[in-house]
Design an enzyme around this catalytic site. Structure first.
Site, short mmCIF file in Angstrom:
data_model
loop_
_atom_site.label_atom_id
_atom_site.label_comp_id
_atom_site.label_asym_id
_atom_site.label_seq_id
_atom_site.Cartn_x
_atom_site.Cartn_y
_atom_site.Cartn_z
N HIS A 228 15.40 47.93 48.18
CA HIS A 228 16.33 46.98 47.59
C HIS A 228 15.59 45.82 46.94
O HIS A 228 16.06 45.25 45.95
CB HIS A 228 17.32 46.47 48.64
CG HIS A 228 18.65 46.11 48.04
ND1 HIS A 228 19.49 47.05 47.48
CD2 HIS A 228 19.29 44.92 47.90
CE1 HIS A 228 20.59 46.46 47.03
NE2 HIS A 228 20.49 45.17 47.27
N ARG B 149 14.65 46.93 43.64
CA ARG B 149 15.84 46.81 42.78
C ARG B 149 16.00 45.37 42.30
O ARG B 149 16.25 45.11 41.12
CB ARG B 149 17.07 47.28 43.56
CG ARG B 149 18.39 47.14 42.81
CD ARG B 149 19.51 47.81 43.62
NE ARG B 149 20.83 47.32 43.23
CZ ARG B 149 21.51 47.75 42.18
NH1 ARG B 149 21.00 48.68 41.39
NH2 ARG B 149 22.71 47.26 41.91
N LYS C 232 31.32 55.05 44.86
CA LYS C 232 31.90 55.94 43.86
C LYS C 232 32.22 57.30 44.46
O LYS C 232 31.48 57.82 45.29
CB LYS C 232 30.95 56.12 42.67
CG LYS C 232 30.50 54.82 42.00
CD LYS C 232 31.66 54.08 41.37
CE LYS C 232 31.18 52.82 40.66
NZ LYS C 232 32.29 52.04 40.09
N HIS D 141 26.38 46.71 38.76
CA HIS D 141 27.19 45.80 39.58
C HIS D 141 28.60 45.75 39.00
O HIS D 141 28.78 45.58 37.80
CB HIS D 141 26.60 44.38 39.56
CG HIS D 141 25.41 44.21 40.43
ND1 HIS D 141 24.16 43.89 39.94
CD2 HIS D 141 25.25 44.34 41.77
CE1 HIS D 141 23.30 43.81 40.94
NE2 HIS D 141 23.93 44.07 42.05
N ARG E 275 19.39 52.43 44.08
CA ARG E 275 19.44 52.14 45.51
C ARG E 275 18.85 53.34 46.25
O ARG E 275 18.88 54.46 45.77
CB ARG E 275 20.88 51.90 45.96
CG ARG E 275 21.58 50.76 45.22
CD ARG E 275 23.05 50.70 45.61
NE ARG E 275 23.74 49.56 44.99
CZ ARG E 275 24.37 49.61 43.81
NH1 ARG E 275 24.40 50.76 43.12
NH2 ARG E 275 24.98 48.54 43.32
N TYR F 9 21.43 36.33 40.12
CA TYR F 9 20.07 36.75 39.77
C TYR F 9 19.52 35.84 38.67
O TYR F 9 18.37 35.41 38.72
CB TYR F 9 20.07 38.19 39.26
CG TYR F 9 20.10 39.26 40.31
CD1 TYR F 9 18.92 39.86 40.74
CD2 TYR F 9 21.29 39.69 40.87
CE1 TYR F 9 18.93 40.86 41.69
CE2 TYR F 9 21.32 40.70 41.82
CZ TYR F 9 20.14 41.27 42.22
OH TYR F 9 20.16 42.26 43.17
#
Length: 313
Positions: A258, A261, A188, A285, A162, A294
């Site tokens: 993104h 990504r 995190k 994820h 990201r 996806y």
């Protein structure tokens, strides 16, 4: 609706909003919540959030507060905003109330105010590996900027990073001996190690050699213009890098970090024959169901069924 002048504010000697925002780890969350709460108080109180008007809101009784937030939600629905946008604004208000309760400045909760059901991660379309290579091939490695940009683009693709994760990197986070990069993932507290590709390391090494020795606490990727040389790249700078590079390469789809990504994750699913467990190690994820979206989009099951039905007539 305009609120009357607040009363009995002697117990509030600090700005609860500022305290709340400082309590949030992510700069993006702080900006989003500040914007959402500004909209709430402008809409419902006719003024921007201040210690006084916030204290008035927090001093309402349980039912008054719920009624006010429900009216605000109705206002947002009337504006035809997306459910995800509405939910973020409601979350900001709930976060303010919850924080105030914890520090003894509020007696009610907003648990009875429900968010809207939102479909998330639906648009996972990106570009093919061939198209992404077309983008990177248009970045010349001869200049200092070119070396930096190529290293960034490699990380966005090879490791599906990201843009905030790229922005937050320091020189000391790069550990070539271990073939690792320490990143601070979304949501995190600490940093986690990810493995780099040989090609990715080569580009990072070229960039670091060209920029010269720098302290470990300096940003791994920095600005290069005269006015701000050496400063940390912003998220907007990385967004502009991806978008302009794609445009220069003749890619018609509007690209963003993104979307790179998305492209990398989709390509990984394709290369592993849909091994979501394995690709989850790349995407990081927390919810495997996100990767299933996806994978569904990769197969285009709905389009296939639509074509089958059309051929029946």
């Amino acid at each position: 609706m305009f609120l009357p002048s607040p009363n009995n504010l002697s117990g509030l000697n600090q700005n609860i909003l500022e305290e709340l925002l400082r309590d949030k780890r992510s700069p993006n969350t702080r900006r989003t919540y500040a914007k959402a709460l500004k909209d709430f108080f402008l809409t419902m109180a006719g003024e921007e959030p201040s210690p006084d008007v916030i204290a008035w809101f927090l001093s309402l009784d349980h039912f008054q507060a719920i009624a006010m937030v429900l009216r605000y939600r109705a206002e947002l629905l009337a504006k035809d905003l997306k459910p995800a946008t509405i939910n973020v604004r409601l979350a900001a208000i709930k976060s303010l109330v919850n924080y105030a309760r914890r520090v003894g400045k509020c007696q009610y909760t907003l648990e009875d105010v429900e968010g809207l059901k939102a479909e998330t991660y639906r648009d996972t379309t990106g570009v093919s590996p061939t198209s992404f290579k077309q983008i990177t091939d248009h970045i010349t490695p001869d200049s200092l900027k070119g070396k930096r940009d190529l290293a960034i683009m490699r990380l966005l693709w090879d490791n599906a990073l990201r843009r905030a994760e790229v922005c937050g990197l320091n020189v000391g986070d790069y550990q070539p001996t271990e073939r690792q990069l320490l990143i601070k993932g979304k949501g995190k507290l600490g940093k986690q190690a990810i493995t780099l590709s040989a090609k990715g390391m080569a580009l990072i090494n070229q960039w670091l050699t060209a920029i010269g020795p720098r302290p470990k606490n300096e940003p791994l990727f920095c600005t290069l213009d005269r006015a701000t040389f050496g400063h940390r790249l912003s998220g907007n700078a990385i967004y502009n890098l991806v978008r302009t590079s794609a445009e220069s390469a003749g890619i018609h789809k509007v690209m963003s970090p993104h979307r790179v990504r998305h492209s990398a994750i989709t390509a990984a699913l394709e290369a592993t024959n849909g091994d979501t467990r394995k690709v989850q190690k790349l995407s990081r994820h927390s919810n495997l169901n996100t990767l299933m979206i996806y994978d569904d989009n990769r197969h285009q099951h709905q389009a296939q069924i639509t074509d089958i039905l059309a051929d029946l007539l």
